[in-house]
Design a protein around this motif. Structure first.
Motif, PDB file in Angstrom:
ATOM      1  N   ASP A  54       0.824  -0.997   0.160  1.00 12.90           N
ATOM      2  CA  ASP A  54       0.253   0.067  -0.114  1.00 12.90           C
ATOM      3  C   ASP A  54       0.889   1.348   0.066  1.00 12.90           C
ATOM      4  OD1 ASP A  54      -2.182  -1.463  -0.224  1.00 12.90           O
ATOM      5  OD2 ASP A  54      -2.706  -1.169   2.077  1.00 12.90           O
ATOM      6  N   VAL A  55       2.044   1.293   0.694  1.00  7.09           N
ATOM      7  CA  VAL A  55       2.828   2.199   0.711  1.00  7.09           C
ATOM      8  C   VAL A  55       3.518   2.535  -0.948  1.00  7.09           C
ATOM      9  CG1 VAL A  55       4.982   3.259   1.488  1.00  7.09           C
ATOM     10  CG2 VAL A  55       3.636   2.376   3.050  1.00  7.09           C
ATOM     11  N   GLY A  62      -6.631   6.588   5.391  1.00  6.65           N
ATOM     12  CA  GLY A  62      -7.078   5.687   6.380  1.00  6.65           C
ATOM     13  C   GLY A  62      -6.049   4.767   6.896  1.00  6.65           C
ATOM     14  N   ALA A  63      -4.649   5.266   6.447  1.00 13.84           N
ATOM     15  CA  ALA A  63      -3.572   4.353   7.001  1.00 13.84           C
ATOM     16  C   ALA A  63      -3.579   4.112   8.560  1.00 13.84           C
ATOM     17  CB  ALA A  63      -2.344   4.964   6.700  1.00 13.84           C
ATOM     18  N   THR A  69      -6.393  -2.044   7.213  1.00  9.77           N
ATOM     19  CA  THR A  69      -5.605  -3.338   7.586  1.00  9.77           C
ATOM     20  C   THR A  69      -6.554  -4.384   7.455  1.00  9.77           C
ATOM     21  OG1 THR A  69      -6.466  -3.382   9.888  1.00  9.77           O
ATOM     22  CG2 THR A  69      -4.265  -2.446   9.306  1.00  9.77           C
ATOM     23  N   ALA A  70      -7.689  -4.346   7.492  1.00  9.17           N
ATOM     24  CA  ALA A  70      -8.532  -5.560   7.038  1.00  9.17           C
ATOM     25  C   ALA A  70      -8.656  -5.744   5.541  1.00  9.17           C
ATOM     26  CB  ALA A  70     -10.143  -5.088   7.626  1.00  9.17           C
ATOM     27  N   THR A  71      -8.506  -4.671   4.428  1.00  8.96           N
ATOM     28  CA  THR A  71      -8.451  -4.734   3.464  1.00  8.96           C
ATOM     29  C   THR A  71      -7.200  -5.564   3.041  1.00  8.96           C
ATOM     30  OG1 THR A  71      -9.807  -2.725   2.773  1.00  8.96           O
ATOM     31  CG2 THR A  71      -8.483  -3.714   1.167  1.00  8.96           C
ATOM     32  N   LEU A 109       6.212   3.087  10.967  1.00  9.24           N
ATOM     33  CA  LEU A 109       6.192   1.888  10.180  1.00  9.24           C
ATOM     34  C   LEU A 109       7.004   0.864  10.979  1.00  9.24           C
ATOM     35  CD1 LEU A 109       6.161   0.320   7.134  1.00  9.24           C
ATOM     36  CD2 LEU A 109       8.669   1.064   6.792  1.00  9.24           C
ATOM     37  N   VAL A 110       8.169   1.030  11.660  1.00 12.69           N
ATOM     38  CA  VAL A 110       9.011   0.085  12.450  1.00 12.69           C
ATOM     39  C   VAL A 110       8.156   0.020  13.746  1.00 12.69           C
ATOM     40  CG1 VAL A 110      11.003  -0.083  13.772  1.00 12.69           C
ATOM     41  CG2 VAL A 110      11.172   1.130  11.495  1.00 12.69           C
ATOM     42  N   PHE A 111       7.267   0.797  14.357  1.00 13.10           N
ATOM     43  CA  PHE A 111       6.622   0.537  15.450  1.00 13.10           C
ATOM     44  C   PHE A 111       5.565  -0.561  15.118  1.00 13.10           C
ATOM     45  CE2 PHE A 111       2.379   1.489  17.146  1.00 13.10           C
ATOM     46  CZ  PHE A 111       2.579   1.370  18.682  1.00 13.10           C
ATOM     47  N   ASP A 112       4.965  -0.246  14.053  1.00 11.96           N
ATOM     48  CA  ASP A 112       3.911  -1.172  13.571  1.00 11.96           C
ATOM     49  C   ASP A 112       4.607  -2.647  13.493  1.00 11.96           C
ATOM     50  OD1 ASP A 112       0.974  -2.003  12.523  1.00 11.96           O
ATOM     51  OD2 ASP A 112       2.268  -2.377  11.031  1.00 11.96           O
TER      52      ASP A 112
END
Length: 228
Positions: A54-55, A62-63, A69-71, A109-112
């Motif tokens: 997606d990035v 809606g990031a 995330t469901a998509t 990004l790293v946190f996630d």
């Protein structure tokens, strides 16, 4: 914290996760992830791959939200885990190369990623990487949010001691201190610990008023303990 290459840290973590799931039997890939009970192990990897896809595609409306995330998960639901990993290995290097230019989004990004690597490790019973560079970046990302919510809730100033790092609100000298391992704080701050587990941290005061600080964004303490 010394500036680090968030793309390189992400790539290192991706290597760890790929090694964990590369030869995972189907029944293990289909296991429920206790920290994310709506997802299978395979779905968790689908989300991580989906973020990079997606990035690159610019699908950032809606990031970070549940629909976003469901998509990602639903689009890959019927794929083999090996296909999902192959997609991730193809798209992620492009994201990693550009991540240093993402600003705060690079830390996010790293946190996630770090959060979900630990979710995966918990599901598979393979603890590890709890003191890695990604953990430090994740702290840098989440602690300001924790402090902001505490202030919004009118909580007294609190000193947070997480490993070798100390955080305190600017311009004040906190009277109270929470001392906790970085890994445990991150799990608590992302809804992976119950209120009882948070109360059991090393507080210099009654922790009850501060529990409100662990409810922000999509996160809140779990109703039951999660042991990892």
């Amino acid at each position: 914290m010394v500036d680090v290459d968030v793309g390189a840290v992400y790539a290192e973590g991706r290597g760890r996760v790929v090694a964990l799931v590369a030869d995972l039997p189907h029944e293990r890939a289909a296991m429920t992830v206790p920290a994310c009970p709506d997802w299978r192990v395979q779905d968790l990897v689908a989300h991580m791959s989906g973020v990079c896809a997606d990035v690159l595609a610019g699908r950032l409306d809606g990031a970070g939200t549940d629909p976003w995330t469901a998509t990602q998960v639903s689009a890959r639901y019927d794929r083999e885990l090996s296909q999902i990993v192959a997609e991730w290995n193809e798209t992620a290097p492009q994201v990693e190369a550009a991540a240093k230019d993402f600003g705060p989004a690079g830390k996010q990004l790293v946190f996630d990623f770090f959060t979900h690597e630990q979710d995966l490790r918990g599901a598979l019973g393979v603890p590890g990487a709890r003191e890695c560079a990604a953990c430090g970046i994740a702290l840098e990302f989440i602690v300001p949010g924790f402090q902001a919510v505490a202030t919004q809730n009118g909580l007294p100033p609190l000193r947070l001691v997480a490993g070798s790092r100390v955080w305190a609100p600017a311009g004040v000298e906190p009277a109270e201190t929470l001392t906790v391992e970085p890994f445990e704080f991150l799990r608590a701050a992302t809804g992976r610990r119950s209120a009882d587990q948070i109360r059991a941290f090393d507080w210099s005061c009654d922790p009850e008023p501060f529990l409100a600080g662990f409810t922000f964004g999509p996160f809140a303490p779990r109703p039951t303990d999660l042991l990892e």
